[in-house]
Write a protein that holds these residues in place. Sequence first.
Motif, PDB file in Angstrom:
ATOM      1  N   THR A 121       0.835  -1.203   0.000  1.00  0.00           N
ATOM      2  CA  THR A 121       0.000   0.000   0.000  1.00  0.00           C
ATOM      3  C   THR A 121       0.865   1.246   0.000  1.00  0.00           C
ATOM      4  O   THR A 121       0.607   2.204  -0.734  1.00  0.00           O
ATOM      5  CB  THR A 121      -0.937   0.007   1.221  1.00  0.00           C
ATOM      6  N   ALA A 122       1.913   1.246   0.820  1.00  0.00           N
ATOM      7  CA  ALA A 122       2.797   2.412   0.913  1.00  0.00           C
ATOM      8  C   ALA A 122       3.440   2.711  -0.435  1.00  0.00           C
ATOM      9  O   ALA A 122       3.424   3.861  -0.891  1.00  0.00           O
ATOM     10  CB  ALA A 122       3.854   2.186   1.982  1.00  0.00           C
ATOM     11  N   VAL A 123       3.995   1.709  -1.087  1.00  0.00           N
ATOM     12  CA  VAL A 123       4.642   1.936  -2.389  1.00  0.00           C
ATOM     13  C   VAL A 123       3.632   2.458  -3.402  1.00  0.00           C
ATOM     14  O   VAL A 123       3.900   3.432  -4.116  1.00  0.00           O
ATOM     15  CB  VAL A 123       5.323   0.646  -2.899  1.00  0.00           C
ATOM     16  N   GLU A 124       2.479   1.835  -3.474  1.00  0.00           N
ATOM     17  CA  GLU A 124       1.454   2.252  -4.434  1.00  0.00           C
ATOM     18  C   GLU A 124       1.033   3.709  -4.193  1.00  0.00           C
ATOM     19  O   GLU A 124       0.950   4.505  -5.134  1.00  0.00           O
ATOM     20  CB  GLU A 124       0.242   1.325  -4.335  1.00  0.00           C
ATOM     21  N   GLU A 125       0.782   4.059  -2.948  1.00  0.00           N
ATOM     22  CA  GLU A 125       0.319   5.416  -2.650  1.00  0.00           C
ATOM     23  C   GLU A 125       1.421   6.455  -2.824  1.00  0.00           C
ATOM     24  O   GLU A 125       1.149   7.571  -3.273  1.00  0.00           O
ATOM     25  CB  GLU A 125      -0.274   5.476  -1.242  1.00  0.00           C
ATOM     26  N   ILE A 126       2.663   6.103  -2.520  1.00  0.00           N
ATOM     27  CA  ILE A 126       3.765   7.039  -2.731  1.00  0.00           C
ATOM     28  C   ILE A 126       3.959   7.304  -4.218  1.00  0.00           C
ATOM     29  O   ILE A 126       4.131   8.453  -4.641  1.00  0.00           O
ATOM     30  CB  ILE A 126       5.061   6.517  -2.076  1.00  0.00           C
ATOM     31  N   VAL A 127       3.914   6.268  -5.031  1.00  0.00           N
ATOM     32  CA  VAL A 127       4.045   6.441  -6.487  1.00  0.00           C
ATOM     33  C   VAL A 127       2.897   7.285  -7.023  1.00  0.00           C
ATOM     34  O   VAL A 127       3.115   8.206  -7.828  1.00  0.00           O
ATOM     35  CB  VAL A 127       4.129   5.072  -7.200  1.00  0.00           C
ATOM     36  N   ASN A 128       1.675   7.012  -6.590  1.00  0.00           N
ATOM     37  CA  ASN A 128       0.528   7.796  -7.042  1.00  0.00           C
ATOM     38  C   ASN A 128       0.627   9.257  -6.595  1.00  0.00           C
ATOM     39  O   ASN A 128       0.308  10.172  -7.357  1.00  0.00           O
ATOM     40  CB  ASN A 128      -0.784   7.191  -6.538  1.00  0.00           C
ATOM     41  N   PHE A 129       1.091   9.493  -5.376  1.00  0.00           N
ATOM     42  CA  PHE A 129       1.279  10.847  -4.864  1.00  0.00           C
ATOM     43  C   PHE A 129       2.327  11.582  -5.697  1.00  0.00           C
ATOM     44  O   PHE A 129       2.132  12.731  -6.101  1.00  0.00           O
ATOM     45  CB  PHE A 129       1.688  10.783  -3.390  1.00  0.00           C
ATOM     46  N   TYR A 130       3.429  10.917  -5.984  1.00  0.00           N
ATOM     47  CA  TYR A 130       4.488  11.499  -6.827  1.00  0.00           C
ATOM     48  C   TYR A 130       3.943  11.846  -8.208  1.00  0.00           C
ATOM     49  O   TYR A 130       4.157  12.955  -8.714  1.00  0.00           O
ATOM     50  CB  TYR A 130       5.655  10.522  -6.932  1.00  0.00           C
ATOM     51  N   ASP A 131       3.221  10.915  -8.822  1.00  0.00           N
ATOM     52  CA  ASP A 131       2.637  11.162 -10.147  1.00  0.00           C
ATOM     53  C   ASP A 131       1.696  12.363 -10.115  1.00  0.00           C
ATOM     54  O   ASP A 131       1.676  13.175 -11.048  1.00  0.00           O
ATOM     55  CB  ASP A 131       1.895   9.921 -10.653  1.00  0.00           C
ATOM     56  N   GLN A 132       0.913  12.485  -9.052  1.00  0.00           N
ATOM     57  CA  GLN A 132      -0.005  13.616  -8.907  1.00  0.00           C
ATOM     58  C   GLN A 132       0.767  14.929  -8.802  1.00  0.00           C
ATOM     59  O   GLN A 132       0.386  15.931  -9.409  1.00  0.00           O
ATOM     60  CB  GLN A 132      -0.883  13.410  -7.676  1.00  0.00           C
ATOM     61  N   LEU A 133       1.845  14.938  -8.027  1.00  0.00           N
ATOM     62  CA  LEU A 133       2.660  16.150  -7.897  1.00  0.00           C
ATOM     63  C   LEU A 133       3.274  16.550  -9.237  1.00  0.00           C
ATOM     64  O   LEU A 133       3.297  17.729  -9.592  1.00  0.00           O
ATOM     65  CB  LEU A 133       3.759  15.942  -6.856  1.00  0.00           C
ATOM     66  N   ILE A 134       3.752  15.573  -9.985  1.00  0.00           N
ATOM     67  CA  ILE A 134       4.332  15.850 -11.307  1.00  0.00           C
ATOM     68  C   ILE A 134       3.264  16.398 -12.244  1.00  0.00           C
ATOM     69  O   ILE A 134       3.487  17.374 -12.971  1.00  0.00           O
ATOM     70  CB  ILE A 134       4.967  14.572 -11.906  1.00  0.00           C
ATOM     71  N   ALA A 135       2.093  15.764 -12.262  1.00  0.00           N
ATOM     72  CA  ALA A 135       1.011  16.166 -13.176  1.00  0.00           C
ATOM     73  C   ALA A 135       0.520  17.580 -12.920  1.00  0.00           C
ATOM     74  O   ALA A 135       0.072  18.264 -13.837  1.00  0.00           O
ATOM     75  CB  ALA A 135      -0.151  15.177 -13.069  1.00  0.00           C
ATOM     76  N   THR A 136       0.617  18.039 -11.678  1.00  0.00           N
ATOM     77  CA  THR A 136       0.136  19.377 -11.334  1.00  0.00           C
ATOM     78  C   THR A 136       1.257  20.394 -11.260  1.00  0.00           C
ATOM     79  O   THR A 136       1.062  21.512 -10.791  1.00  0.00           O
ATOM     80  CB  THR A 136      -0.623  19.350  -9.990  1.00  0.00           C
ATOM     81  N   ASP A 137       2.462  19.994 -11.714  1.00  0.00           N
ATOM     82  CA  ASP A 137       3.639  20.873 -11.665  1.00  0.00           C
ATOM     83  C   ASP A 137       3.912  21.402 -10.261  1.00  0.00           C
ATOM     84  O   ASP A 137       4.372  22.534 -10.084  1.00  0.00           O
ATOM     85  CB  ASP A 137       3.494  22.055 -12.644  1.00  0.00           C
TER      86      ASP A 137
END
Length: 70
Positions: A49-65
């Motif tokens: 769960t931690a890995v999945e959510e960290i990757v998704n959080f990172y992707d969200q930060l990148i997508a929103t600049d």
Amino acid sequence: SIIPETFSYVTSELLDLEMPVCSFNIGAPAERIGQYKFGHLISAIDAETAVEEIVNFYDQLIATDSIVVL
């Protein structure tokens, strides 16, 4: 940490530097991270769960600049 903490110097430094930070939803640092614009509380104390959510959080930060990738 998977043990509730009353204070975290590392968390304080990351927040002061406006760095993204993830934490399990336990202890005092989680209260601060939950209200932080670059913070994410991981929903379960589980490695997958931690890995999945960290990757998704990172992707969200990148997508929103929200962060700069070097």
